[in-house]
Design a protein around this motif. Structure first.
Motif, PDB file in Angstrom:
ATOM      1  N   GLN A 184      62.345  33.648 -22.435  1.00 53.50           N
ATOM      2  CA  GLN A 184      61.271  34.108 -21.556  1.00 53.50           C
ATOM      3  C   GLN A 184      60.153  34.753 -22.371  1.00 53.50           C
ATOM      4  O   GLN A 184      58.969  34.517 -22.110  1.00 53.50           O
ATOM      5  CB  GLN A 184      61.836  35.104 -20.530  1.00 53.50           C
ATOM      6  CG  GLN A 184      60.849  35.570 -19.483  1.00 53.50           C
ATOM      7  CD  GLN A 184      59.998  36.771 -19.909  1.00 53.50           C
ATOM      8  OE1 GLN A 184      60.360  37.478 -20.845  1.00 53.50           O
ATOM      9  NE2 GLN A 184      58.884  36.987 -19.221  1.00 53.50           N
ATOM     10  N   ARG A 192      60.016  28.907 -19.174  1.00 54.90           N
ATOM     11  CA  ARG A 192      60.592  29.178 -17.858  1.00 54.90           C
ATOM     12  C   ARG A 192      62.104  29.157 -18.017  1.00 54.90           C
ATOM     13  O   ARG A 192      62.666  28.259 -18.648  1.00 54.90           O
ATOM     14  CB  ARG A 192      60.180  28.122 -16.832  1.00 54.90           C
ATOM     15  CG  ARG A 192      60.806  28.345 -15.450  1.00 54.90           C
ATOM     16  CD  ARG A 192      60.533  27.202 -14.485  1.00 54.90           C
ATOM     17  NE  ARG A 192      59.121  27.127 -14.146  1.00 54.90           N
ATOM     18  CZ  ARG A 192      58.309  26.149 -14.527  1.00 54.90           C
ATOM     19  NH1 ARG A 192      58.780  25.159 -15.300  1.00 54.90           N
ATOM     20  NH2 ARG A 192      57.051  26.137 -14.184  1.00 54.90           N
ATOM     21  N   LYS A 199      58.813  37.719 -15.473  1.00 56.22           N
ATOM     22  CA  LYS A 199      57.981  36.573 -15.130  1.00 56.22           C
ATOM     23  C   LYS A 199      58.637  35.280 -15.604  1.00 56.22           C
ATOM     24  O   LYS A 199      59.200  35.211 -16.698  1.00 56.22           O
ATOM     25  CB  LYS A 199      56.603  36.731 -15.789  1.00 56.22           C
ATOM     26  CG  LYS A 199      55.661  35.558 -15.538  1.00 56.22           C
ATOM     27  CD  LYS A 199      54.384  35.734 -16.339  1.00 56.22           C
ATOM     28  CE  LYS A 199      53.469  34.516 -16.166  1.00 56.22           C
ATOM     29  NZ  LYS A 199      52.237  34.633 -17.001  1.00 56.22           N
ATOM     30  N   ASP A 200      58.561  34.254 -14.768  1.00 60.12           N
ATOM     31  CA  ASP A 200      59.053  32.911 -15.101  1.00 60.12           C
ATOM     32  C   ASP A 200      60.564  32.843 -15.304  1.00 60.12           C
ATOM     33  O   ASP A 200      61.066  31.922 -15.961  1.00 60.12           O
ATOM     34  CB  ASP A 200      58.360  32.359 -16.356  1.00 60.12           C
ATOM     35  CG  ASP A 200      56.882  32.079 -16.126  1.00 60.12           C
ATOM     36  OD1 ASP A 200      56.521  31.717 -14.987  1.00 60.12           O
ATOM     37  OD2 ASP A 200      56.092  32.232 -17.071  1.00 60.12           O
TER      38      ASP A 200
END
Length: 268
Positions: free
Chosen positions: A23, A28, A46-47
């Motif tokens: 990450q 992702r 995030k992701d």
């Protein structure tokens, strides 16, 4: 273009460390685990997509794979989920043996099969399968655990040949000891009175003092990341100083010499 990795057993240890590393490098991450409702760190990044997956459940493997591949183009599958069943064979019951094989070995085979068509159709992809030093070298009290890890090694090499024509790679990470709570969280230990001295000697390797000397899990995660991104046509990555030392000894001295050396250590 952003790349995507699918990781099993991402709730702790190497799986979680790898998820955080990928990450941080802009990937992702599909982080799967048995109890995602208990996760309080990865789901804030995030992701990172946290999904439920019990790797012993074939129906769930199939459904999660379909869900993920319908939404994302997966580039790497990291088969990491597993645990250690430690004990001499006489101390283990059949349910324990079957559960170890289903979790450590069948899950890798089933998840690999579920993702193969996805990789084949896109003509690229990589499986990174986590084995162990004990998937290269046998050790007392690890017969069933080693059976699963040796099997993953052979499975991975065979699949690497099968899938090469489609641009798909298979890589093996074989770590030695890691500074994790594996010995507490992911180890099932059984004892047998007839092997008391042997078990006591082997158990020294799982002491807090010994674990402190092992390789940091973040360093092993870095090797996983390198395997995913180094563009090398390489099959096995032996990871950790203890693992490298044992494997180099095997290559230098030969299997039989090392076998006799280890056997002597545990002959009382």
């Amino acid at each position: 273009m952003q790349k995507t990795i699918f990781i099993t057993g991402a709730s702790s240890g190497l799986g979680k460390s790898a998820a955080k590393l990928f990450q941080s490098q802009g990937w992702r991450v599909i982080a799967t685990m048995r109890n995602p409702e208990k996760e309080s760190e990865l789901n804030k990044l995030k992701d990172v997509v946290v999904l439920p997956l019990d790797v012993t459940n074939l129906d769930q493997i199939i459904s999660i794979t379909k869900k993920v591949t319908n939404l994302y183009s997966v580039d790497v599958v990291m088969n990491n989920a597993g645990y250690g069943l430690i004990g001499v064979l006489e101390s283990l019951n059949d349910d324990q043996i079957q559960r170890q094989i289903t979790t450590n070995l069948l899950s890798v085979i089933r998840i690999s099969k579920a993702f193969t068509s996805h990789f084949r159709e896109k003509k690229s992809g990589m499986f990174i399968n986590i084995t162990s030093t004990f998937g290269l070298i046998g050790f007392p009290t690890c017969s069933i655990y080693s059976a699963t890890k040796f099997a993953i090694d052979g499975f991975s090499e065979s699949m690497a040949y099968e899938l090469a024509q489609f641009g798909i790679q298979v890589k093996i990470i074989a770590p030695g000891g890691m500074q994790t709570d594996f010995a507490v969280r992911s180890m099932e230990l059984e004892k047998h009175d007839a092997y008391e001295e042997l078990t006591a000697e082997v158990s020294k390797g799982y002491s807090a003092e010994q674990i402190a000397n092992y390789t940091k899990v973040e360093d092993i995660a870095q090797i996983v990341f390198e395997a995913a991104t180094d563009h090398k046509n390489k099959l096995r990555y032996v990871a950790g100083n203890d693992a490298i030392g044992l494997y180099d000894q095997r290559l230098k001295e030969g299997t039989e010499v090392q076998f006799q050396s280890i056997k002597t250590m545990f002959t009382f």
